[in-house]
Scaffold this motif. Structure first.
Motif, PDB file in Angstrom:
ATOM      1  N   GLY A 191       5.702 -14.568  13.328  1.00 20.25           N
ATOM      2  CA  GLY A 191       6.449 -13.590  14.102  1.00 20.25           C
ATOM      3  C   GLY A 191       7.040 -12.437  13.317  1.00 20.25           C
ATOM      4  O   GLY A 191       7.731 -11.598  13.891  1.00 20.25           O
ATOM      5  N   GLN A 192       6.765 -12.351  12.024  1.00 18.03           N
ATOM      6  CA  GLN A 192       7.290 -11.242  11.212  1.00 18.03           C
ATOM      7  C   GLN A 192       6.315 -10.063  11.284  1.00 18.03           C
ATOM      8  O   GLN A 192       5.628  -9.725  10.310  1.00 18.03           O
ATOM      9  N   VAL A 193       6.270  -9.436  12.459  1.00 18.94           N
ATOM     10  CA  VAL A 193       5.245  -8.423  12.703  1.00 18.94           C
ATOM     11  C   VAL A 193       5.423  -7.189  11.833  1.00 18.94           C
ATOM     12  O   VAL A 193       4.457  -6.477  11.546  1.00 18.94           O
ATOM     13  N   ASP A 194       6.662  -6.901  11.413  1.00 22.07           N
ATOM     14  CA  ASP A 194       6.882  -5.737  10.560  1.00 22.07           C
ATOM     15  C   ASP A 194       6.210  -5.917   9.206  1.00 22.07           C
ATOM     16  O   ASP A 194       5.480  -5.040   8.722  1.00 22.07           O
ATOM     17  N   ARG A 195       6.424  -7.066   8.586  1.00 28.21           N
ATOM     18  CA  ARG A 195       5.810  -7.338   7.286  1.00 28.21           C
ATOM     19  C   ARG A 195       4.293  -7.471   7.417  1.00 28.21           C
ATOM     20  O   ARG A 195       3.534  -7.024   6.554  1.00 28.21           O
ATOM     21  N   ALA A 196       3.856  -8.124   8.494  1.00 29.77           N
ATOM     22  CA  ALA A 196       2.419  -8.287   8.712  1.00 29.77           C
ATOM     23  C   ALA A 196       1.730  -6.930   8.819  1.00 29.77           C
ATOM     24  O   ALA A 196       0.697  -6.684   8.182  1.00 29.77           O
ATOM     25  N   HIS A 197       2.306  -6.040   9.608  1.00 30.68           N
ATOM     26  CA  HIS A 197       1.696  -4.727   9.821  1.00 30.68           C
ATOM     27  C   HIS A 197       1.658  -3.918   8.528  1.00 30.68           C
ATOM     28  O   HIS A 197       0.646  -3.280   8.202  1.00 30.68           O
ATOM     29  N   ASN A 198       2.741  -3.953   7.771  1.00 30.14           N
ATOM     30  CA  ASN A 198       2.781  -3.187   6.528  1.00 30.14           C
ATOM     31  C   ASN A 198       1.728  -3.676   5.535  1.00 30.14           C
ATOM     32  O   ASN A 198       1.032  -2.880   4.897  1.00 30.14           O
ATOM     33  N   LEU A 199       1.597  -4.988   5.391  1.00 29.55           N
ATOM     34  CA  LEU A 199       0.632  -5.546   4.445  1.00 29.55           C
ATOM     35  C   LEU A 199      -0.802  -5.254   4.874  1.00 29.55           C
ATOM     36  O   LEU A 199      -1.647  -4.855   4.060  1.00 29.55           O
ATOM     37  N   LEU A 200      -1.097  -5.452   6.146  1.00 36.46           N
ATOM     38  CA  LEU A 200      -2.475  -5.293   6.613  1.00 36.46           C
ATOM     39  C   LEU A 200      -2.915  -3.833   6.641  1.00 36.46           C
ATOM     40  O   LEU A 200      -4.051  -3.512   6.279  1.00 36.46           O
ATOM     41  N   THR A 201      -2.023  -2.930   7.046  1.00 39.30           N
ATOM     42  CA  THR A 201      -2.402  -1.514   7.056  1.00 39.30           C
ATOM     43  C   THR A 201      -2.555  -0.987   5.638  1.00 39.30           C
ATOM     44  O   THR A 201      -3.436  -0.161   5.367  1.00 39.30           O
ATOM     45  N   ALA A 202      -1.711  -1.459   4.710  1.00 37.10           N
ATOM     46  CA  ALA A 202      -1.848  -1.044   3.307  1.00 37.10           C
ATOM     47  C   ALA A 202      -3.169  -1.546   2.745  1.00 37.10           C
ATOM     48  O   ALA A 202      -3.866  -0.828   2.005  1.00 37.10           O
ATOM     49  N   MET A 203      -3.521  -2.783   3.079  1.00 37.58           N
ATOM     50  CA  MET A 203      -4.781  -3.351   2.612  1.00 37.58           C
ATOM     51  C   MET A 203      -5.970  -2.561   3.162  1.00 37.58           C
ATOM     52  O   MET A 203      -6.934  -2.266   2.463  1.00 37.58           O
ATOM     53  N   LEU A 204      -5.871  -2.189   4.439  1.00 32.70           N
ATOM     54  CA  LEU A 204      -6.977  -1.468   5.053  1.00 32.70           C
ATOM     55  C   LEU A 204      -7.103  -0.049   4.515  1.00 32.70           C
ATOM     56  O   LEU A 204      -8.200   0.507   4.490  1.00 32.70           O
ATOM     57  N   SER A 205      -6.006   0.525   4.073  1.00 34.73           N
ATOM     58  CA  SER A 205      -6.075   1.883   3.524  1.00 34.73           C
ATOM     59  C   SER A 205      -6.877   1.928   2.232  1.00 34.73           C
ATOM     60  O   SER A 205      -7.496   2.938   1.915  1.00 34.73           O
ATOM     61  N   THR A 206      -6.871   0.818   1.488  1.00 40.73           N
ATOM     62  CA  THR A 206      -7.648   0.763   0.244  1.00 40.73           C
ATOM     63  C   THR A 206      -9.059   0.222   0.471  1.00 40.73           C
ATOM     64  O   THR A 206      -9.964   0.508  -0.302  1.00 40.73           O
ATOM     65  N   SER A 207      -9.240  -0.572   1.540  1.00 37.49           N
ATOM     66  CA  SER A 207     -10.564  -1.135   1.854  1.00 37.49           C
ATOM     67  C   SER A 207     -10.824  -0.976   3.344  1.00 37.49           C
ATOM     68  O   SER A 207     -10.742  -1.950   4.104  1.00 37.49           O
ATOM     69  N   PRO A 208     -11.130   0.244   3.799  1.00 37.05           N
ATOM     70  CA  PRO A 208     -11.205   0.519   5.244  1.00 37.05           C
ATOM     71  C   PRO A 208     -12.322  -0.223   5.974  1.00 37.05           C
ATOM     72  O   PRO A 208     -12.271  -0.325   7.204  1.00 37.05           O
ATOM     73  N   ASN A 209     -13.301  -0.751   5.254  1.00 38.82           N
ATOM     74  CA  ASN A 209     -14.402  -1.457   5.896  1.00 38.82           C
ATOM     75  C   ASN A 209     -14.374  -2.953   5.616  1.00 38.82           C
ATOM     76  O   ASN A 209     -15.387  -3.634   5.801  1.00 38.82           O
ATOM     77  N   ASP A 210     -13.234  -3.463   5.197  1.00 40.03           N
ATOM     78  CA  ASP A 210     -13.126  -4.898   4.936  1.00 40.03           C
ATOM     79  C   ASP A 210     -13.036  -5.637   6.265  1.00 40.03           C
ATOM     80  O   ASP A 210     -12.028  -5.525   6.975  1.00 40.03           O
TER      81      ASP A 210
END
Length: 413
Positions: free
Chosen positions: A115-134
């Motif tokens: 349920g920690q959607v703030d931390r989840a969103h920050n981590l996943l969007t940061a990850m996707l910014s470096t690997s957009p096709n992962d």
């Protein structure tokens, strides 16, 4: 090779709340194998814990000294629903994620589950910014966005993941999950069949397909598939649970066979409960079956057990409350019914608020109102996320900065 297989198993997270093992993660995690060698004894202990019902208690007490053991323990606790004990481990894993490739994506999905959607969103969007096709991160972010009520965005993540990884099953299963939520059951079936063709031994996909056939009222086909699965995998409670749910739905649709089907469902649920004694859904469905058979005493016992295991299980308070009223336990029955009404109103209000802001995303005032509504209604992680996203689009608002700081402090306390 054995060590790589063990490492692969560690990273598995089942779909629909827990994603399954993804072959394309292995390369990201090769750097972790050296650290694992230092703690082989601890890892062995954790795996042994997972085989018995004291697993979560031991995971809570265990002092973890390396990322691999922390991840093992965190996953055990998340699967058991012990979010309070899992969160400190997840915070520690955030530091690990800065130096271990791929960790941020896994951690983001675990944060979503607690349920920690703030931390989840920050981590996943940061990850996707470096690997957009992962495809791993695309799927995980898609699940998060669906949970946030951002359906179109979540669906687009799943579609892109299918495009970049056409032979991987997780994007297909994720797409099926979305189509199921949209009640597009024929399309759900097609995606699950494609996934099953890619990996026929993946029994959970076959269970999802049986669930889909049940929703299409193809009960005989679903039950035949589940019977085969139960024979091949006799120790899996989820197969028996779906078998029972299909039998109960078939009983509701076929009055002439209802008694026999419900009795078969109860037998399946009791067998499943032996394998998963802490699963509130099994007791709830057992109560549903006994109630339909006219045995209120057994229904009451089952629903009381379900309430003890998970008091906010969907529809439970309403069913239990009504039964208690009929048996003369007026005060408690009314309280449970009121609790259910309050919870349902909260869910409805939240859905309305989410829908309004998604449709007016470019309206700064609408976004401010939604973020404040989340804070006022104790949806703290969501409030933090919305204020942070607002601040990225409208930087320099000192009042918002102070509000984020206040919310984060209250979250820790």
């Amino acid at each position: 090779m054995d060590r790589k297989r063990r490492l692969f198993a560690l990273l598995g997270i089942l779909a629909l709340g827990a994603l399954a093992s993804l072959p394309w993660q292995l390369k990201q995690w090769q750097t972790l194998s050296k650290e694992r060698a230092k703690t082989a004894e601890q890892e062995t202990h954790l795996r042994e814990l997972a085989l018995n019902k004291e697993a979560t208690e031991s995971a809570r007490r265990l002092v973890t000294n390396d990322p691999a053991s922390r991840l093992d323990a965190a996953q055990l606790l998340v699967r058991a629903g012990d979010n309070k004990a899992a969160r400190p481990l997840l915070r520690q894993l955030e530091d690990d994620s800065k130096r271990i490739p791929g960790m941020a994506s896994i951690l983001g999905d675990l944060y979503r589950q607690v349920g920690q959607v703030d931390r989840a969103h920050n981590l996943l969007t940061a990850m996707l910014s470096t690997s957009p096709n992962d495809p791993v991160t695309l799927v995980r972010l898609g699940y998060l966005e669906l949970s946030l009520g951002e359906q179109a965005m979540g669906a687009s993540r799943f579609k892109k993941a299918q495009e970049v990884a056409p032979t991987d099953i997780e994007p297909l299963v994720a797409g099926a999950f979305y189509q199921d939520k949209e009640r597009n059951y024929p399309q759900t079936q097609k995606l699950l069949q494609r996934a099953l063709a890619l990996e026929p031994e993946r029994w959970m996909t076959a269970v999802l397909l049986a669930e889909n056939l049940t929703k299409q009222r193809r009960f005989d086909a679903a039950l035949a598939q589940l019977a085969t699965l139960a024979q091949k995998h006799p120790g899996e409670s989820q197969i028996l649970a779906q078998q029972a749910r299909t039998l109960l739905d078939a009983a509701d649709a076929q009055p002439e066979k209802a008694t026999v089907l419900r009795q078969q469902a109860i037998a399946a649920l009791e067998a499943a409960a032996q394998l998963a004694p802490g699963d509130a859904s099994l007791a709830f469905e057992r109560g549903r079956a006994w109630k339909a058979l006219g045995n209120d005493d057994n229904a009451l016992k089952a629903w009381e057990e379900s309430y003890r295991l998970k008091s906010n299980y969907p529809r439970l308070r309403g069913q239990l409350g009504q039964l208690l009223l009929r048996r003369g336990q007026t005060e408690r029955g009314r309280q449970l019914l009121q609790d259910e009404v309050t919870a349902e109103k909260a869910r409805t209000d939240f859905s309305v608020q989410v829908g309004a802001v998604v449709q007016n995303w470019k309206d700064a005032r609408a976004r401010r109102r939604f973020a404040q509504w989340c804070a006022d209604h104790q949806q703290i992680p969501r409030a933090i996320l919305e204020w942070e996203r607002f601040l990225r689009d409208y930087p320099g608002d000192t009042l918002v900065e102070k509000e984020i700081e206040r919310l984060k402090k209250s979250e820790i306390e």
